[in-house]
Each structure stands twice: as structure tokens, then as C-alpha cells.
Scaffold this motif. Sequence first.
Motif, PDB file in Angstrom:
ATOM      1  N   HIS A  22      80.831   9.214 -38.405  1.00  0.00           N
ATOM      2  CA  HIS A  22      80.023   8.028 -38.690  1.00  0.00           C
ATOM      3  C   HIS A  22      79.878   7.209 -37.408  1.00  0.00           C
ATOM      4  O   HIS A  22      80.873   6.880 -36.762  1.00  0.00           O
ATOM      5  N   PRO A  23      78.639   6.852 -37.014  1.00  0.00           N
ATOM      6  CA  PRO A  23      78.455   6.132 -35.748  1.00  0.00           C
ATOM      7  C   PRO A  23      79.222   4.832 -35.647  1.00  0.00           C
ATOM      8  O   PRO A  23      79.709   4.487 -34.569  1.00  0.00           O
ATOM      9  N   ALA A  24      79.352   4.082 -36.753  1.00  0.00           N
ATOM     10  CA  ALA A  24      80.099   2.820 -36.687  1.00  0.00           C
ATOM     11  C   ALA A  24      81.564   3.069 -36.376  1.00  0.00           C
ATOM     12  O   ALA A  24      82.188   2.340 -35.597  1.00  0.00           O
ATOM     13  N   ARG A  25      82.130   4.125 -36.981  1.00  0.00           N
ATOM     14  CA  ARG A  25      83.536   4.434 -36.705  1.00  0.00           C
ATOM     15  C   ARG A  25      83.691   5.053 -35.322  1.00  0.00           C
ATOM     16  O   ARG A  25      84.710   4.845 -34.654  1.00  0.00           O
ATOM     17  N   MET A  26      82.691   5.826 -34.876  1.00  0.00           N
ATOM     18  CA  MET A  26      82.730   6.365 -33.518  1.00  0.00           C
ATOM     19  C   MET A  26      82.693   5.227 -32.493  1.00  0.00           C
ATOM     20  O   MET A  26      83.448   5.235 -31.512  1.00  0.00           O
ATOM     21  N   TYR A  27      81.845   4.250 -32.735  1.00  0.00           N
ATOM     22  CA  TYR A  27      81.759   3.097 -31.836  1.00  0.00           C
ATOM     23  C   TYR A  27      83.082   2.339 -31.831  1.00  0.00           C
ATOM     24  O   TYR A  27      83.558   1.902 -30.773  1.00  0.00           O
ATOM     25  N   ASP A  28      83.686   2.215 -33.000  1.00  0.00           N
ATOM     26  CA  ASP A  28      85.002   1.590 -33.085  1.00  0.00           C
ATOM     27  C   ASP A  28      86.006   2.351 -32.221  1.00  0.00           C
ATOM     28  O   ASP A  28      86.830   1.746 -31.525  1.00  0.00           O
ATOM     29  N   TYR A  29      85.916   3.676 -32.231  1.00  0.00           N
ATOM     30  CA  TYR A  29      86.820   4.495 -31.410  1.00  0.00           C
ATOM     31  C   TYR A  29      86.554   4.272 -29.920  1.00  0.00           C
ATOM     32  O   TYR A  29      87.497   4.148 -29.127  1.00  0.00           O
ATOM     33  N   TYR A  30      85.259   4.205 -29.528  1.00  0.00           N
ATOM     34  CA  TYR A  30      84.945   3.940 -28.124  1.00  0.00           C
ATOM     35  C   TYR A  30      85.577   2.627 -27.662  1.00  0.00           C
ATOM     36  O   TYR A  30      86.002   2.494 -26.504  1.00  0.00           O
ATOM     37  N   LEU A  31      85.610   1.643 -28.574  1.00  0.00           N
ATOM     38  CA  LEU A  31      86.122   0.321 -28.230  1.00  0.00           C
ATOM     39  C   LEU A  31      87.643   0.235 -28.291  1.00  0.00           C
ATOM     40  O   LEU A  31      88.219  -0.812 -28.003  1.00  0.00           O
ATOM     41  N   GLY A  32      88.277   1.336 -28.711  1.00  0.00           N
ATOM     42  CA  GLY A  32      89.729   1.339 -28.809  1.00  0.00           C
ATOM     43  C   GLY A  32      90.253   0.897 -30.159  1.00  0.00           C
ATOM     44  O   GLY A  32      91.453   0.618 -30.291  1.00  0.00           O
ATOM     45  N   GLY A  33      89.383   0.850 -31.183  1.00  0.00           N
ATOM     46  CA  GLY A  33      89.801   0.442 -32.514  1.00  0.00           C
ATOM     47  C   GLY A  33      90.498   1.562 -33.274  1.00  0.00           C
ATOM     48  O   GLY A  33      90.576   2.708 -32.815  1.00  0.00           O
ATOM     49  N   LYS A  34      90.955   1.229 -34.471  1.00  0.00           N
ATOM     50  CA  LYS A  34      91.711   2.178 -35.283  1.00  0.00           C
ATOM     51  C   LYS A  34      91.048   2.466 -36.623  1.00  0.00           C
ATOM     52  O   LYS A  34      91.626   3.164 -37.468  1.00  0.00           O
ATOM     53  N   ASP A  35      89.846   1.937 -36.841  1.00  0.00           N
ATOM     54  CA  ASP A  35      89.150   2.156 -38.106  1.00  0.00           C
ATOM     55  C   ASP A  35      88.259   3.387 -38.001  1.00  0.00           C
ATOM     56  O   ASP A  35      87.026   3.309 -38.042  1.00  0.00           O
TER      57      ASP A  35
ATOM     58  N   ALA B 246      87.353  13.218 -37.985  1.00  0.00           N
ATOM     59  CA  ALA B 246      85.998  13.706 -37.716  1.00  0.00           C
ATOM     60  C   ALA B 246      85.251  12.770 -36.774  1.00  0.00           C
ATOM     61  O   ALA B 246      84.471  13.221 -35.915  1.00  0.00           O
ATOM     62  N   ASP B 247      85.477  11.472 -36.930  1.00  0.00           N
ATOM     63  CA  ASP B 247      84.848  10.504 -36.024  1.00  0.00           C
ATOM     64  C   ASP B 247      85.365  10.672 -34.610  1.00  0.00           C
ATOM     65  O   ASP B 247      84.589  10.667 -33.643  1.00  0.00           O
ATOM     66  N   ARG B 248      86.668  10.823 -34.502  1.00  0.00           N
ATOM     67  CA  ARG B 248      87.273  10.955 -33.166  1.00  0.00           C
ATOM     68  C   ARG B 248      86.833  12.244 -32.491  1.00  0.00           C
ATOM     69  O   ARG B 248      86.585  12.269 -31.278  1.00  0.00           O
ATOM     70  N   ALA B 249      86.711  13.319 -33.271  1.00  0.00           N
ATOM     71  CA  ALA B 249      86.283  14.596 -32.694  1.00  0.00           C
ATOM     72  C   ALA B 249      84.860  14.500 -32.166  1.00  0.00           C
ATOM     73  O   ALA B 249      84.561  14.959 -31.047  1.00  0.00           O
ATOM     74  N   ALA B 250      83.963  13.885 -32.949  1.00  0.00           N
ATOM     75  CA  ALA B 250      82.583  13.730 -32.496  1.00  0.00           C
ATOM     76  C   ALA B 250      82.509  12.783 -31.306  1.00  0.00           C
ATOM     77  O   ALA B 250      81.772  13.033 -30.338  1.00  0.00           O
ATOM     78  N   ALA B 251      83.284  11.708 -31.369  1.00  0.00           N
ATOM     79  CA  ALA B 251      83.279  10.746 -30.271  1.00  0.00           C
ATOM     80  C   ALA B 251      83.783  11.387 -28.983  1.00  0.00           C
ATOM     81  O   ALA B 251      83.240  11.123 -27.896  1.00  0.00           O
TER      82      ALA B 251
ATOM     83  N   ASP C 286      73.109 -11.752 -37.712  1.00  0.00           N
ATOM     84  CA  ASP C 286      73.597 -10.582 -36.976  1.00  0.00           C
ATOM     85  C   ASP C 286      73.325  -9.346 -37.830  1.00  0.00           C
ATOM     86  O   ASP C 286      73.999  -9.101 -38.832  1.00  0.00           O
ATOM     87  N   VAL C 287      72.318  -8.578 -37.443  1.00  0.00           N
ATOM     88  CA  VAL C 287      71.877  -7.419 -38.234  1.00  0.00           C
ATOM     89  C   VAL C 287      72.462  -6.147 -37.636  1.00  0.00           C
ATOM     90  O   VAL C 287      72.360  -5.906 -36.438  1.00  0.00           O
ATOM     91  N   GLY C 288      73.059  -5.323 -38.505  1.00  0.00           N
ATOM     92  CA  GLY C 288      73.701  -4.104 -38.024  1.00  0.00           C
ATOM     93  C   GLY C 288      74.987  -4.428 -37.307  1.00  0.00           C
ATOM     94  O   GLY C 288      75.264  -3.940 -36.212  1.00  0.00           O
ATOM     95  N   THR C 289      75.787  -5.225 -37.952  1.00  0.00           N
ATOM     96  CA  THR C 289      76.959  -5.810 -37.296  1.00  0.00           C
ATOM     97  C   THR C 289      78.014  -4.798 -36.886  1.00  0.00           C
ATOM     98  O   THR C 289      78.724  -4.997 -35.918  1.00  0.00           O
ATOM     99  N   GLY C 290      78.138  -3.689 -37.614  1.00  0.00           N
ATOM    100  CA  GLY C 290      79.186  -2.721 -37.309  1.00  0.00           C
ATOM    101  C   GLY C 290      80.548  -3.186 -37.812  1.00  0.00           C
ATOM    102  O   GLY C 290      80.688  -4.257 -38.412  1.00  0.00           O
ATOM    103  N   ILE C 291      81.546  -2.361 -37.604  1.00  0.00           N
ATOM    104  CA  ILE C 291      82.900  -2.671 -38.057  1.00  0.00           C
ATOM    105  C   ILE C 291      83.448  -3.846 -37.245  1.00  0.00           C
ATOM    106  O   ILE C 291      83.385  -3.837 -36.015  1.00  0.00           O
TER     107      ILE C 291
END
Length: 280
Positions: free
Chosen positions: A27-40, A44-49, A87-92
Motif C-alpha cells: 500500500h503506497p501510504a504504508r510504503m511512504y510511512d516506511y520511507y519516513l522511518g515509521g512503523k505502520d 509486503a509494504d516493506r518488500a515493495a518499498a 489537507d487532502v490525501g493526508t496519508g498515515i
Amino acid sequence: MTDHQHWMGWGDEAPPPPADLHPEIPHPARMYDYYLGGKDNFPADRAAAEKVLALGPLVRISARANRAFLRRAVRELALLGVRRFIDVGTGIPTDGNTHEIAQQVDPLAQVAYLDNDPIVLTHGRALLAGPARRTTAVRHADLRDPAAILADPVIARLLEPGEPVALLLLAVLHFLDDADAPHAVVRRLVEALPAGSFLALSHATGDFAPEPARGRGSAIYRSTAAPLTLRERDRVARFFDGLELLPPGLVTVAQWRPDQPPADTDARTAFWAGVARKPG
């Protein structure tokens, strides 16, 4: 009735039904969270990221630069006297959310977060568990349907004449493909803003990536819950038609009013960004 009282209770709507998180689908929102160093995020998100990160160090640098742009843009707008933010498309939610930054300048700043993703909404509603509920609303909305966004009673109240509004479209428009008519969507939303309002926008681009990397990155996102459409600078510039860009204009996210010494990657961060004022 004060603005603060007028806003109270906007977060009191019933919560949505439990979201099916589909942890097996990146999921792009969770992948973005991973890029930012988050834990949500899930495996599968981490593998794609990690596949995206393997394309080069600018991926993570760009994601973090985009988040830093949000903080700077919101702070600058609040200092200009803006107290209403959409704020539209706020993300996690993560460190430095829009309401937190704006309320450092004005504790009564009002923020409506909009997203169509049940995963994001589930996380976002946690914002309403504390003091933020008095000035913060989280709404289900789809950017592809601007009429429905404008009909939402929370949004309609924010758009009442009298004060400027900041419309934030940060790292979201690239999830609309050309068939979704993204420029028409933005134009419709901007038309509804009071004169003197602002549009803050960032958009992923492949302008600084070699063709093989652009193709591989797009292919990875096609396997996720929300494919990505990269756009060139001139196509991003069209979102600001009819508006007055604030200095320094349309630049990479790292180049927009930086608050730290320049880095050699600033001119190649993979997001175009700008903040513009609606004249009148």
C-alpha cells in the motif's frame, strides 16, 4: 459564537467500519510511512518499498524532503494569517502533522484531513482522541469527486467567506491518472476557495531519474493498491494556472524556502512543489 466553539464537535461523527487492511498487498501510504522511518507498515509494504529504494538513495531523501516541505509550507501559511487548512490525501499520521504545525503558530487553527483510504482514516481518527478533536476533523473523501468534497458540511463551513483557506495537495495528485482529469479537479477546488486563499502542492516526478529507473519504479507501484503517475515540471506547473506563485516559484521540494544548509541532492529531489495565492 467564536470560531473555536463553531468548530467543536466536528470530530464526533461515528467511526467507519473496521478497515480490511489487506496486509498482503503493498500500500503506497504504508510504503511512504516506511520511507519516513515509521512503523505502520507490513512485510509486503516493506518488500515493495525496498525494491523502490534499491533504485537509488534519492527515493528516501525525496520522501523525507517532501514531508519537510509540508512542515515549512504550513508554517509559512500560518504566519501569513491562514487559520483554515484542508489537507487532502493526508496519508498515515506521523511526526509534524498539519494541525500540529499550524497550531504552533495559532492554537485555534482549524484543520480538516480528507482521504478515501480506510487504512489512513483508521489512523487519522486517532487524532480525535485527544485535544485535537476541538480543532481537527477527519473526513472520508475522494479527490476524484471534488463536488462531493465541497458538499461536505465540514468543508463547506471552512470555505465560508471571511478568511483565507489553505488547500494542501501534497504527494497525492500523482495517484490520479490522466483519465481522472487531475487539472480539472484542482481547478474546481481552487474555484471554491475564497479570494486570498492558497494552494500548496507537491507532485512526484521522474524528471531527474533515468528512464530504466522510472519504468521500474512505475512498475512496482502498479502492483500496489494505488498506481503512480509521474508528471514533468510543465504538467505540474499547470495546476497553478491563474494563481500567483509565492517565491521561489515551482521548485523541487528541498528548494522551497529551505531551513537548513543546501545539499547537493536538493535540485534532484523527485517532487516538484509550490505554494500559490488565489488573487482577488
